[in-house]
Write an enzyme that holds these catalytic residues in place. Structure first.
Site, short mmCIF file in Angstrom:
data_model
loop_
_atom_site.label_atom_id
_atom_site.label_comp_id
_atom_site.label_asym_id
_atom_site.label_seq_id
_atom_site.Cartn_x
_atom_site.Cartn_y
_atom_site.Cartn_z
N SER A 190 0.63 -0.95 0.38
CA SER A 190 0.37 -0.45 0.07
C SER A 190 0.82 1.58 0.01
O SER A 190 1.82 1.38 0.01
CB SER A 190 -1.12 -0.06 1.03
OG SER A 190 -1.67 1.03 1.38
N GLU A 236 0.51 3.63 1.45
CA GLU A 236 0.18 4.38 2.57
C GLU A 236 1.32 3.56 3.73
O GLU A 236 1.73 4.56 4.33
CB GLU A 236 -0.49 3.04 4.03
CG GLU A 236 -2.24 4.27 3.44
CD GLU A 236 -2.05 5.49 3.51
OE1 GLU A 236 -1.67 5.47 4.71
OE2 GLU A 236 -3.07 6.28 3.47
N TYR A 249 -1.61 0.32 9.85
CA TYR A 249 -2.39 -0.21 9.51
C TYR A 249 -0.59 -0.15 8.07
O TYR A 249 -0.64 -0.71 7.58
CB TYR A 249 -3.26 0.28 8.05
CG TYR A 249 -3.26 -0.59 6.84
CD1 TYR A 249 -3.74 -1.64 6.46
CD2 TYR A 249 -3.48 0.77 5.84
CE1 TYR A 249 -4.37 -1.94 5.37
CE2 TYR A 249 -3.40 0.11 4.93
CZ TYR A 249 -3.85 -0.74 4.33
OH TYR A 249 -4.02 -1.40 2.99
#
Length: 341
Positions: A138, A140, A162
């Site tokens: 990801s 992120e 996460y």
């Protein structure tokens, strides 16, 4: 073109998708079926017991795929599924993927996302070492970015449980590739949306909120940081990149993005204007939707994927927003129609 001789038959490739009930899993299942794969999906037992609500994204595919009950928290269940199927390709998409929730329950997010990835990789190593593995990494992971745009060599600086769990999964995948010679790829996907996106994500929250306001069901839409900027693409485009990664001669890691960035405010403004409304009249900023540690801007450089995979996004930001708003408007009209019958 090579034709099969009489009596010969070609075995279908077998693919296993964890997270097949999610947005990406449903689009990927459709793509693999189009390419004549034998598609298997890993789901929780509760999903099989409540198929009407939990399998709604793949209900049109249920007669074409095979589902297996397992949990990412149980190595034994993962091991048994891999041993039974012995897939040619495994797409590991399942995860606790809602960033805001990861702050509320970091223990569950870390446990599920890291251990689940380790369990799948270990089971493949033991029972299907020929299987090609895809890990859903990801953007992120970049978090508090060190450079813009971000590419495969940009350092990670995750700002959420996460994001941290995804960095761990990325490193696990790379380690299994280097230590055990597993064909393992990391797809560093930037934000990708669709009408199948969960309602908790800000893009779907906006498109659904706009539709409800337009249809007279709501009067306001509460959002958090309007200035946060993301590189938003269409999930249907991105699953093609996943598949392409596993068709290469050598495993590698790829950034998948559009190369363009837009703020939450821009998304809301475009969605409201599409239905003839002004976003300022309806959007209310609520501090409770701010993250404890914010990621301010993510923008991907997908030049490697373009060069090596011949991949590039097709759906534009504007088309994506209109697509999502249209779908939510249609859903409300359909429900109203059903209720009036």
């Amino acid at each position: 073109m090579k034709f099969l001789k009489k009596g010969e038959f070609k075995l279908k490739k077998k693919a296993l998708i964890t997270g097949i009930t999610g947005q990406d899993g449903s689009y990927l299942a459709e793509l693999l079926l189009e390419k004549d794969y034998e598609v298997h999906g890993l789901v929780r037992r509760v999903a099989l017991e409540d198929s009407e609500h939990r399998l709604f994204r793949i209900k049109h595919l249920l007669d074409k795929i095979e589902l297996h009950s397992a949990s990412l928290e149980s190595y034994a269940s993962i091991f048994n599924v891999i041993e039974k199927i012995r897939p040619d390709e495994c797409y590991h998409l399942a995860a606790q993927s809602f960033v805001s929730y990861s702050f509320e329950d970091e223990f569950s997010t870390i446990n599920t996302n890291i251990n689940g990835t380790l369990y799948v990789l270990s089971a493949i190593k033991e029972k299907a070492p020929h299987c090609k593995f895809y890990f859903a990494a990801s953007s992120e992971m970049f978090g508090l970015v060190r450079e813009t745009p971000q590419n495969e060599n940009t350092p990670f600086y995750p700002r959420s449980p996460y994001g941290i769990s995804k960095v761990a999964g990325f490193e696990l995948t790379r380690n299994y590739r280097e230590a055990y010679r597993i064909f393992a790829c990391n797809g560093i996907l930037f934000n990708h949306e669709s009408p199948r996106r969960g309602y908790e994500f800000v893009t779907r929250k906006i498109s659904n909120g706009v539709a409800r306001i337009k249809m007279g069901l709501d009067k306001e839409l509460k959002l958090g940081n309007l200035e946060a900027k993301r590189d938003w693409g269409f999930a249907g485009d991105y699953v093609k990149a996943m598949w392409l990664m596993l068709q290469q001669d050598e495993p590698d890691d790829y950034v998948i993005a559009t190369g363009n960035t837009h703020s939450v405010k821009e998304f809301a403004e475009l969605a409201f204007s599409y239905v003839g409304l002004k976003w300022e009249d309806y959007v209310v900023v609520d501090d409770k939707f701010y993250r404890p540690a914010e990621v301010f801007e993510l923008k991907g450089d997908y030049s490697k994927a373009k060069k090596k995979l011949s991949w590039q996004p097709k759906v534009t930001f504007e088309e994506l927003v209109r697509m999502m708003v249209d779908a939510d408007l249609e859903k409300i009209r359909r429900i109203r129609g059903d209720l009036n019958k």
